[in-house]
Design a protein around this motif. Structure first.
Motif, PDB file in Angstrom:
ATOM      1  N   SER A   1     121.225  93.625  79.592  1.00  0.00           N
ATOM      2  CA  SER A   1     120.265  94.305  78.719  1.00  0.00           C
ATOM      3  C   SER A   1     118.824  93.955  79.064  1.00  0.00           C
ATOM      4  O   SER A   1     117.898  94.597  78.576  1.00  0.00           O
ATOM      5  CB  SER A   1     120.522  93.900  77.265  1.00  0.00           C
ATOM      6  N   GLY A   2     118.634  92.901  79.865  1.00  0.00           N
ATOM      7  CA  GLY A   2     117.280  92.422  80.153  1.00  0.00           C
ATOM      8  C   GLY A   2     116.790  91.405  79.131  1.00  0.00           C
ATOM      9  O   GLY A   2     115.705  90.859  79.269  1.00  0.00           O
ATOM     10  N   ARG A   3     117.587  91.127  78.112  1.00  0.00           N
ATOM     11  CA  ARG A   3     117.241  90.126  77.085  1.00  0.00           C
ATOM     12  C   ARG A   3     117.952  88.816  77.436  1.00  0.00           C
ATOM     13  O   ARG A   3     119.139  88.660  77.191  1.00  0.00           O
ATOM     14  CB  ARG A   3     117.654  90.613  75.701  1.00  0.00           C
ATOM     15  N   GLU A   4     117.209  87.885  78.006  1.00  0.00           N
ATOM     16  CA  GLU A   4     117.764  86.620  78.487  1.00  0.00           C
ATOM     17  C   GLU A   4     118.203  85.715  77.334  1.00  0.00           C
ATOM     18  O   GLU A   4     117.635  85.740  76.245  1.00  0.00           O
ATOM     19  CB  GLU A   4     116.717  85.897  79.329  1.00  0.00           C
ATOM     20  N   VAL A   5     119.207  84.901  77.613  1.00  0.00           N
ATOM     21  CA  VAL A   5     119.696  83.882  76.685  1.00  0.00           C
ATOM     22  C   VAL A   5     119.637  82.550  77.421  1.00  0.00           C
ATOM     23  O   VAL A   5     120.042  82.449  78.578  1.00  0.00           O
ATOM     24  CB  VAL A   5     121.147  84.194  76.239  1.00  0.00           C
ATOM     25  N   THR A   6     119.121  81.519  76.768  1.00  0.00           N
ATOM     26  CA  THR A   6     118.972  80.205  77.391  1.00  0.00           C
ATOM     27  C   THR A   6     120.201  79.324  77.152  1.00  0.00           C
ATOM     28  O   THR A   6     121.021  79.609  76.274  1.00  0.00           O
ATOM     29  CB  THR A   6     117.732  79.472  76.844  1.00  0.00           C
ATOM     30  N   VAL A   7     120.281  78.231  77.904  1.00  0.00           N
ATOM     31  CA  VAL A   7     121.342  77.247  77.702  1.00  0.00           C
ATOM     32  C   VAL A   7     121.246  76.688  76.279  1.00  0.00           C
ATOM     33  O   VAL A   7     122.263  76.471  75.617  1.00  0.00           O
ATOM     34  CB  VAL A   7     121.272  76.130  78.767  1.00  0.00           C
ATOM     35  N   SER A   8     120.033  76.484  75.776  1.00  0.00           N
ATOM     36  CA  SER A   8     119.844  75.998  74.397  1.00  0.00           C
ATOM     37  C   SER A   8     120.396  76.992  73.382  1.00  0.00           C
ATOM     38  O   SER A   8     120.998  76.588  72.370  1.00  0.00           O
ATOM     39  CB  SER A   8     118.372  75.741  74.104  1.00  0.00           C
ATOM     40  N   ASP A   9     120.195  78.282  73.626  1.00  0.00           N
ATOM     41  CA  ASP A   9     120.758  79.315  72.745  1.00  0.00           C
ATOM     42  C   ASP A   9     122.283  79.218  72.726  1.00  0.00           C
ATOM     43  O   ASP A   9     122.906  79.328  71.669  1.00  0.00           O
ATOM     44  CB  ASP A   9     120.361  80.721  73.204  1.00  0.00           C
TER      45      ASP A   9
END
Length: 173
Positions: free
Chosen positions: A19-27
């Motif tokens: 989607s182009g909406r990144e998710v971090t390791v913290s998320d």
């Protein structure tokens, strides 16, 4: 490892659907999902000892290895489900995607490649697919005897005690 929100567009599940909406390791950690990059087997052995994983096996998912049942199995892995145990996978070769549900019931897609290790907590809704190379080799680690019992998401599964514990610990926290 790369993580992002799934785009929910129709098409082959083995494509990125980014989607182009990144998710971090913290998320991911806030959802109880743990990620490690471990280039040496000795690192996996150390983690297994630390977390009490006593057993392991290896699985290769590919048309060559599985034959005629490959397509059926990949579709089965992609059915949304949960487990009553942690799901631990160490990628030895190839690539694939784990999709997990967030607190808003949206899909987050996690691409794993060689030397990535992921731990999904018991009770999290998720699904798995190979990528478009149709090949992954993974080590599965278990605290007790190897088992893989998926409970497909159906009405009433939210009442499962492992799901309830997961929601209390990670979603309503």
């Amino acid at each position: 490892m790369k993580a992002y929100f799934y785009d929910n567009l129709p098409g082959d599940q083995r494509l990125p659907h980014d989607s182009g909406r990144e998710v971090t390791v913290s998320d991911l950690e806030r959802l109880g999902v743990l990620y490690f990059r471990i280039p040496e087997l000795s690192g996996v052995n150390a983690l297994a000892s630390e977390r009490g994983y006593k057993n392991r096996d290896e699985i290769t998912i590919s048309p060559e290895k599985m034959g005629a049942i490959y397509e059926t199995k990949v579709k089965q892995f992609f059915d949304e489900h949960l487990h009553e145990d942690e799901e631990i996978r160490y990628i030895r070769d190839g690539a694939g995607y784990f999709d997990v549900r967030n607190e808003g019931d949206e899909w987050i897609r996690i691409k794993l490649v060689k030397d990535d290790l992921i731990i999904l907590p018991a009770g999290i809704y998720h699904r798995f697919t190979t990528d478009d190379t149709d090949y992954i080799q993974a080590m599965r680690l278990f605290k007790e005897e190897p088992k893989w019992t998926p409970l497909n998401r159906t009405e009433g599964l939210d009442e499962n005690p492992y799901r309830q514990e997961y929601v209390t610990q990670f979603i309503k926290a």
